[in-house]
Write a protein that holds these residues in place. Structure first.
Motif, PDB file in Angstrom:
ATOM      1  N   HIS B  37       0.853  -1.187   0.000  1.00 40.46           N
ATOM      2  CA  HIS B  37       0.000   0.000   0.000  1.00 40.46           C
ATOM      3  C   HIS B  37       0.888   1.235   0.000  1.00 40.46           C
ATOM      4  N   CYS B  42      -2.824   6.966  -1.935  1.00 40.88           N
ATOM      5  CA  CYS B  42      -4.167   6.502  -1.564  1.00 40.88           C
ATOM      6  C   CYS B  42      -5.131   7.664  -1.385  1.00 40.88           C
ATOM      7  N   ILE B  43      -6.363   7.486  -1.872  1.00 37.16           N
ATOM      8  CA  ILE B  43      -7.375   8.527  -1.675  1.00 37.16           C
ATOM      9  C   ILE B  43      -8.363   8.124  -0.578  1.00 37.16           C
ATOM     10  N   CYS B  45     -10.581   5.736  -0.094  1.00 42.57           N
ATOM     11  CA  CYS B  45     -11.980   5.490  -0.456  1.00 42.57           C
ATOM     12  C   CYS B  45     -12.495   4.196   0.157  1.00 42.57           C
ATOM     13  N   ARG B  46     -11.606   3.369   0.653  1.00 44.39           N
ATOM     14  CA  ARG B  46     -11.932   2.084   1.309  1.00 44.39           C
ATOM     15  C   ARG B  46     -12.566   1.068   0.360  1.00 44.39           C
ATOM     16  N   CYS B  48     -10.985  -1.029  -1.432  1.00 42.54           N
ATOM     17  CA  CYS B  48     -10.239  -2.278  -1.280  1.00 42.54           C
ATOM     18  C   CYS B  48     -10.769  -3.070  -0.090  1.00 42.54           C
ATOM     19  N   PHE B  59      -9.314  -0.108   7.562  1.00 44.90           N
ATOM     20  CA  PHE B  59      -8.820   1.258   7.760  1.00 44.90           C
ATOM     21  C   PHE B  59      -9.287   1.772   9.108  1.00 44.90           C
ATOM     22  N   CYS B  86      -9.187  -0.974  -6.606  1.00 47.70           N
ATOM     23  CA  CYS B  86      -8.603   0.333  -6.296  1.00 47.70           C
ATOM     24  C   CYS B  86      -8.702   1.289  -7.489  1.00 47.70           C
ATOM     25  N   LEU B  92      -2.271   0.627  -4.534  1.00 47.40           N
ATOM     26  CA  LEU B  92      -2.131  -0.759  -4.075  1.00 47.40           C
ATOM     27  C   LEU B  92      -1.472  -1.546  -5.197  1.00 47.40           C
TER      28      LEU B  92
HETATM   29  S1  SF4 Z   1      -8.986   1.279  -2.894  1.00 47.94           S
HETATM   30 FE1  SF4 Z   1      -7.883   1.284  -0.964  1.00 47.94          FE
HETATM   31  S2  SF4 Z   1      -5.744   1.691  -1.504  1.00 47.94           S
HETATM   32 FE2  SF4 Z   1      -6.992   2.198  -3.292  1.00 47.94          FE
HETATM   33  S3  SF4 Z   1      -7.335   4.398  -3.070  1.00 47.94           S
HETATM   34 FE3  SF4 Z   1      -9.111   3.375  -2.142  1.00 47.94          FE
HETATM   35  S4  SF4 Z   1      -8.559   3.187   0.016  1.00 47.94           S
HETATM   36 FE4  SF4 Z   1      -6.669   3.669  -1.081  1.00 47.94          FE
END
Ligand code: SF4
Ligand code: SF4
Lengths: 362, 152
Positions: B37, B42-43, B45-46, B48, B59, B86, B92
């Motif tokens: 990671h 990373c933005i 966004c969760r 993943c 997270f 992602c 990732l």
């Molecule tokens: S999918 Fe996970 S690793 Fe990729 S940007 Fe969203 S939170 Fe970050």
């Protein structure tokens, strides 16, 4: 004098690779009654798939039903889910699925043949087959990223592509494997001591196969021409890539070995055609919909017909997942095969049936 | 006969097996290994976390809203779903590194379950705080509006 003995075999036994329990009732050396218990490795996967995991994740869960035909499970499930979602996946994804399914068939059949040799007492042949089989394992690892858990099919297509380097490696290693197999084929067909243990042993005829509903190489060895690959052209283009039905007549251990060999040689042709005719297209066809309704899908796993039934209720979690594995269909035939055989023939017969209990008990 | 001779000849060949762990085994570049990671890309966004089948990513969130990534190498099945989910390229990636074997001392299950529990509780607390703040802002706005209407 006749004496009746009950001999238990399994669930842990030196000649058994799977947790399976048999009770043989023998009159001297002859088996007269058989009882089987196949439920030792129940893990509640069907319920987990319909409660804990979203439908997209289920293809990775069912991949863990079995270590030998992981790709068959993921693909059969994905096909059922695609039917529910009304997804039409690209031809390229179908070709890649066929490629991995056939590579998997190679390693699975080789494993079965190796154990048939080992259970016959031919240890050196076992080692030789296992050594040669390593090529197919390495190729699977190269293509999918893992030796056992391929995680290759997903709902909507496949997870990764092959490169020209991989293609070259495939061609090179398969050519070598093919020559190795030709040599082994010769041994299985002509070795005299092997023929004593294989020919006429553990035979079922076509009539019995039909009555007992057996599937896969077991049925094809007895002259029953059933193979899901010959009638699911809508799911995967088998005939287009050169699939041929392999049938033998005698139905004994020998015939089962020969069917497996001939299928493997067919697999080489299929893989060659797949690589040559690889179409362009997307790997994955995406959708935002949730599964709704019921669907079934069938696929020819190395051991026979694999059947999936799924039911969705327009939420991300499915309502029901039902898996019917080939070994489950074959259990009735297993019991019938042993009757009237010598007890000493049990190990080779058992290995030639190629049971997979992880699939059966799920 | 040829088989017999061949088997005999095998006695004098080098072993076909690899003396692992003293020599490396076959490991292609395409091997599906550990997930890496990159917090700078990373933005948060969760996506993943939602995609991961066994729940190997979680997270946590501090009260100032800052998120942190937690990954359990032993819960992970290396399927790569997180990488496909992602939306930010490079945040990732899947390496071809194998996970180290776990030892009993690592108490992997207990500590991981603790991390997940804490992370979810922290997120809940932060969300509650946000709701409270939003409600306070809304109430202040409503009061302001009411006062303005009275003036008119
Ligand atoms: S999918 Fe996970 S690793 Fe990729 S940007 Fe969203 S939170 Fe970050
Ligand atoms: S590789 Fe699979 S199991 Fe591992 S973190 Fe990603 S989604 Fe989860």
């Amino acid at each position: 004098m006749k004496r009746t003995l009950t001999i238990p075999m399994g669930s842990q036994h030196i000649a058994l690779l799977e947790p399976l329990h048999f009770r043989f009732t023998c009159e001297n050396e002859k088996i007269v009654g058989v009882d089987a218990d196949v439920g030792y490795v129940h893990r509640g996967i069907e319920l987990a798939c319909a409660s804990k995991f979203k439908f997209r994740q289920v293809s990775f869960v069912v991949g863990r039903v079995c270590g030998l035909c992981s790709i068959s499970h993921t693909t059969a499930y994905s096909q059922a889910a695609e039917r529910l979602l009304g997804l039409d996946i690209s031809k390229k994804a179908k070709y890649l699925r066929i490629l991995v399914i056939e590579l998997d068939r190679l390693h699975s059949h080789l494993l079965c043949l190796a154990h048939t040799a080992e259970n016959t007492g031919f240890e050196a042949l076992f080692m030789q087959i296992m050594r040669d089989r390593e090529a197919s394992m390495e190729l699977l690892e190269l293509v999918t990223g893992n030796r056992v858990q391929f995680d290759y099919s997903c709902v909507g297509g496949v997870t990764r592509d092959i490169t020209t380097d991989i293609e070259k490696e495939l061609t090179r290693k398969l050519a070598k494997l093919k020559t190795d197999l030709e040599e082994l084929y010769e041994v299985f067909r002509t070795n005299w001591s092997l023929s004593l243990r294989y020919k006429g042993v553990g035979a079922l005829n076509a009539q019995q196969i039909k009555e007992l509903n057996a599937v896969g190489p077991l049925a094809r060895a007895a002259g029953v021409a059933i193979d899901v690959r010959s009638d699911t052209e809508d799911l995967l283009p088998w005939k287009e890539v050169g699939y041929k039905m392999m049938v033998e007549q005698t139905g004994d251990v020998y015939a089962r070995n020969i069917v497996r060999f001939r299928e493997m040689f067919n697999s080489f042709e299929i893989i060659e055609n797949v690589l040559r005719g690889m179409p362009q297209g997307d790997l994955v066809t995406e959708t935002k919909a949730n599964p709704q309704g019921e669907a079934v899908s069938r696929l020819e796993a190395p051991r026979g017909e694999l059947f999936y039934y799924i039911k969705g209720n327009n939420t991300p979690v499915l309502e029901r997942v039902k898996i019917k594995a080939p070994t489950f269909s074959n259990v009735a035939a297993f019991i019938e095969i042993f009757k009237g055989q010598e007890y000493a023939s049990v190990p080779p017969i058992l290995a030639s049936l190629d049971p997979c209990l992880s699939c059966t008990a799920r | 006969m040829t088989t017999f001779l061949k088997a005999l000849g095998n006695l004098f060949r080098t072993p076909a097996t690899v003396p692992y762990p003293f020599a490396p085994t076959y490991l292609p570049d395409t091997y599906r290994g550990l997930i890496k990671h990159d917090a700078s890309l990373c933005i948060w966004c969760r996506k993943c976390e939602t995609a991961c089948p066994p729940g190997a990513i979680v997270f946590s969130q501090a009260m100032d809203g800052k998120q942190a990534y937690h990954y359990n190498t032993h819960v992970c099945i290396y399927c790569g779903e997180c990488v496909r989910a992602c939306p930010k390229a490079g945040a990732l990636i899947q390496t071809n590194e194998m996970a180290a074997p776990v030892t009993a001392e690592a108490k992997i299950n207990h500590s991981w379950n603790g991390i997940v529990k804490e992370a979810l509780a922290g997120r809940e607390a932060y969300a509650a705080e946000r709701r409270k703040a939003a409600a306070a802002v809304a109430a202040a706005k409503a009061a302001e509006k009411a006062a303005a209407e009275k003036k008119d």
